[in-house]
Design a protein around this motif. Structure first.
Motif, PDB file in Angstrom:
ATOM      1  N   CYS A  73      -4.483   7.733   6.070  1.00  0.00           N
ATOM      2  CA  CYS A  73      -3.871   6.549   5.481  1.00  0.00           C
ATOM      3  C   CYS A  73      -4.587   5.336   6.063  1.00  0.00           C
ATOM      4  CB  CYS A  73      -2.384   6.530   5.825  1.00  0.00           C
ATOM      5  SG  CYS A  73      -1.589   4.959   5.468  1.00  0.00           S
ATOM      6  N   CYS A  89       1.851   3.908   2.056  1.00  0.00           N
ATOM      7  CA  CYS A  89       0.660   4.636   2.481  1.00  0.00           C
ATOM      8  C   CYS A  89      -0.514   4.276   1.559  1.00  0.00           C
ATOM      9  CB  CYS A  89       0.894   6.141   2.408  1.00  0.00           C
ATOM     10  SG  CYS A  89       1.737   6.786   3.842  1.00  0.00           S
ATOM     11  N   ASP A  90      -1.680   4.186   2.146  1.00  0.00           N
ATOM     12  CA  ASP A  90      -2.889   3.900   1.380  1.00  0.00           C
ATOM     13  C   ASP A  90      -3.839   5.068   1.662  1.00  0.00           C
ATOM     14  OD1 ASP A  90      -5.055   2.816   0.189  1.00  0.00           O
ATOM     15  OD2 ASP A  90      -5.358   1.188   1.626  1.00  0.00           O
ATOM     16  N   HIS A 136      -2.176   6.633  10.387  1.00  0.00           N
ATOM     17  CA  HIS A 136      -1.695   8.012  10.558  1.00  0.00           C
ATOM     18  C   HIS A 136      -2.254   8.924   9.461  1.00  0.00           C
ATOM     19  CE1 HIS A 136       1.902   7.669   7.571  1.00  0.00           C
ATOM     20  NE2 HIS A 136       0.853   6.996   7.170  1.00  0.00           N
ATOM     21  N   HIS A 189       0.608   1.475   9.531  1.00  0.00           N
ATOM     22  CA  HIS A 189       1.048   2.860   9.764  1.00  0.00           C
ATOM     23  C   HIS A 189       0.224   3.497  10.877  1.00  0.00           C
ATOM     24  CE1 HIS A 189       2.941   3.412   5.484  1.00  0.00           C
ATOM     25  NE2 HIS A 189       3.379   2.341   6.128  1.00  0.00           N
TER      26      HIS A 189
HETATM   27 ZN   LIG Z   1       0.679   5.600   5.681  1.00  0.00          ZN
END
Ligand SMILES: [Zn+2]
Length: 489
Positions: free
Chosen positions: A426, A230-231, A434, A431
């Motif tokens: 994120c 995750c970022d 999300h 991802h």
């Molecule tokens: Zn993420």
């Protein structure tokens, strides 16, 4: 972008129906651009990512020709290619190797590993590190995730052209010529708009005849999301910087004046008791915001919502008073009836755990002026109008529609409010951008202070129109608001 006006939506059974959904059924997830189709055309995206638009189109052209001539494929989705016979796959992969090379497709081997397709993995594996491959796919996806982005349209154009050359898509010659021009630069804005509309309408025709390959789409997202972290980032606003204490002191001074006025002039005036009572409740809520610095907090939204409702209620009752002089008694009785209902439920409840509802306090208030056995309980809205109807009747529709509804989302825990206040975004395209729960970061929503001043000043002006407030005091809060508005503008 021009947005559809609310008046263009069809309002039926409490729901605004989008004009788009009146005649089009929404595309399901596995056919949507970001979730369903980008994974299928990620190989085309990688070609544009490596070579740029012009060179990308130049290299794609012989690849499409080779697929058309040497295979029976009618679609060029990655899942169709992987499901083709070994001989046909060999032809497609050879064309890719001939015109774009191993480096271009190598990143995709993190998704299409040997387990998924041994021939793909064998042909396109090279010495590139896994992190590097993942990074290239992430960067590539970032550019084209938005379905309206130029990069996404470039990619979506390629399967259309393939359908045309395979004879699966039919159109007039002029339309075909126009579509063909898309890949070149220097088209006029007007032409690009026409081509864009043509691409979208052709796509809808093709999509309606396509069956999404759910297995491949799931494999793609599972692989790419598990390979990346995750970022997270937070979208926060600045903490309120105004001299809020100064405003609070000015308002407090006015409420002190009201208190003295009530005690000195007419301590038995029911109307004055109710109106000042409601206004003081607003003041107390403002005071809590000030004392606990809640202007940027979730609780602040509850505070401003309550202040708006109080103000509307005051205006509403003064309006009804003309035909109903007992309105002030009715308001009290209604509220006490609600308390009695709570009290009755608590008495009948077996579970006597310690809670914030104190039955002794409730009992004292319910029986304060009238023995509770004679007290009715009304579970409808006060005077049967909900707050929307009340706001409309007192000409404060905007106050309700623009602010109250938004704050209600926070009060009721609706998703918009949850998303805004309690979830972090994120920034990882793998991802699907999300959101994840925000446990550690402080919430700094946009400050409610300006609105507190706006609604409190309206409340005080309303009381001024009924009871009069010394001009100098009104002048001070007006000046304060003008300075604020001036600064904001
Ligand atoms: Zn993420």
């Amino acid at each position: 972008m021009e947005y559809t006006k609310l008046s263009s939506y069809r309002f039926t059974k409490g729901k605004f129906i989008s004009p788009w959904n009146e005649f089009m059924s929404p595309v399901d997830d596995n056919k949507s651009w970001t979730y369903g189709r980008l994974p299928e055309y990620i190989w085309i995206a990688l070609i544009f990512h490596k070579y740029g638009r012009q060179e990308g189109f130049r290299r794609l052209s012989p690849i499409l020709r080779a697929i058309k001539e040497k295979t029976s494929l009618t679609h060029i989705r990655m899942s169709d290619i992987l499901l083709a016979s070994e001989a046909e796959k060999e032809c497609v992969f050879t064309a890719l190797l001939d015109y774009v090379g191993i480096d271009c497709m190598a990143p995709l081997t993190v998704v299409i590993s040997g387990e998924i397709d041994s021939m793909f993995a064998l042909k396109f594996s090279n010495s590139m590190l896994i992190d590097e491959r993942v990074k290239i796919i992430q960067d590539c996806m970032k550019k084209v995730m938005g379905h309206n982005s130029k990069g996404a349209t470039d990619i979506r154009y390629v399967p259309l052209v393939y359908s045309l050359i395979c004879g699966k898509l039919h159109m007039k010659k002029e339309q075909g010529d126009l579509l063909f021009k898309y890949q070149f630069e220097h088209n006029s804005a007007e032409e690009m708009e026409l081509i864009g509309a043509l691409i979208r309408s052709c796509e809808l025709v093709l999509l309606s005849n396509e069956k999404a390959n759910d297995d491949y789409i799931n494999v793609f997202w599972n692989a790419i999301s598990e390979l990346t972290e995750c970022d997270l980032y937070i979208m926060g606003f600045d903490k309120e910087k105004e001299d809020t204490k100064k405003y609070y002191e000015l308002v407090k001074d006015i409420f002190y004046y009201f208190q003295q006025l009530y005690e000195a002039c007419d301590p038995l005036d029911k109307r004055m008791k109710v109106l000042l009572g409601i206004a003081t409740y607003s003041f107390k809520r403002l005071e809590e915001a000030e004392m606990h610095n809640l202007y940027n907090a979730i609780s602040g939204r509850s505070i401003i919502r309550s202040m708006i409702e109080n103000y509307i209620m005051m205006k509403y009752m003064v309006m009804l008073e003309k035909d109903n002089s007992s309105i002030w008694d009715e308001f009290e009785t209604y509220g006490i009836g609600q308390y009695k209902l709570v009290l009755a439920r608590h008495r009948e409840c077996e579970n006597k755990r310690e809670a914030h509802v104190d039955t002794h306090i409730l009992e004292a208030i319910v029986n304060e002026y009238k023995f509770e056995e004679f007290q009715d309980m009304d579970t409808r809205y006060f005077k049967n109008d909900n707050i929307r109807e009340k706001a409309s009747k007192v000409d404060e529709k905007d106050l309700f529609g623009l602010y109250y509804d938004y704050d209600s989302a926070f009060e009721h825990g609706l998703w918009g409010a949850i998303r805004e206040s309690s979830m972090l975004k994120c920034d990882n395209p793998a991802h699907q951008y999300h959101c994840v729960p925000n446990v550690n970061e402080e919430v700094t929503l946009k400050s409610i202070f300006n609105d507190c001043v706006y609604v409190m000043n309206k409340t005080i002006h309303f009381l001024d129109s009924v009871y009069g407030v010394p001009e100098s005091k009104i002048g001070e809060i007006d000046n304060y608001e003008h300075t604020l508005v001036g600064e904001t503008n």
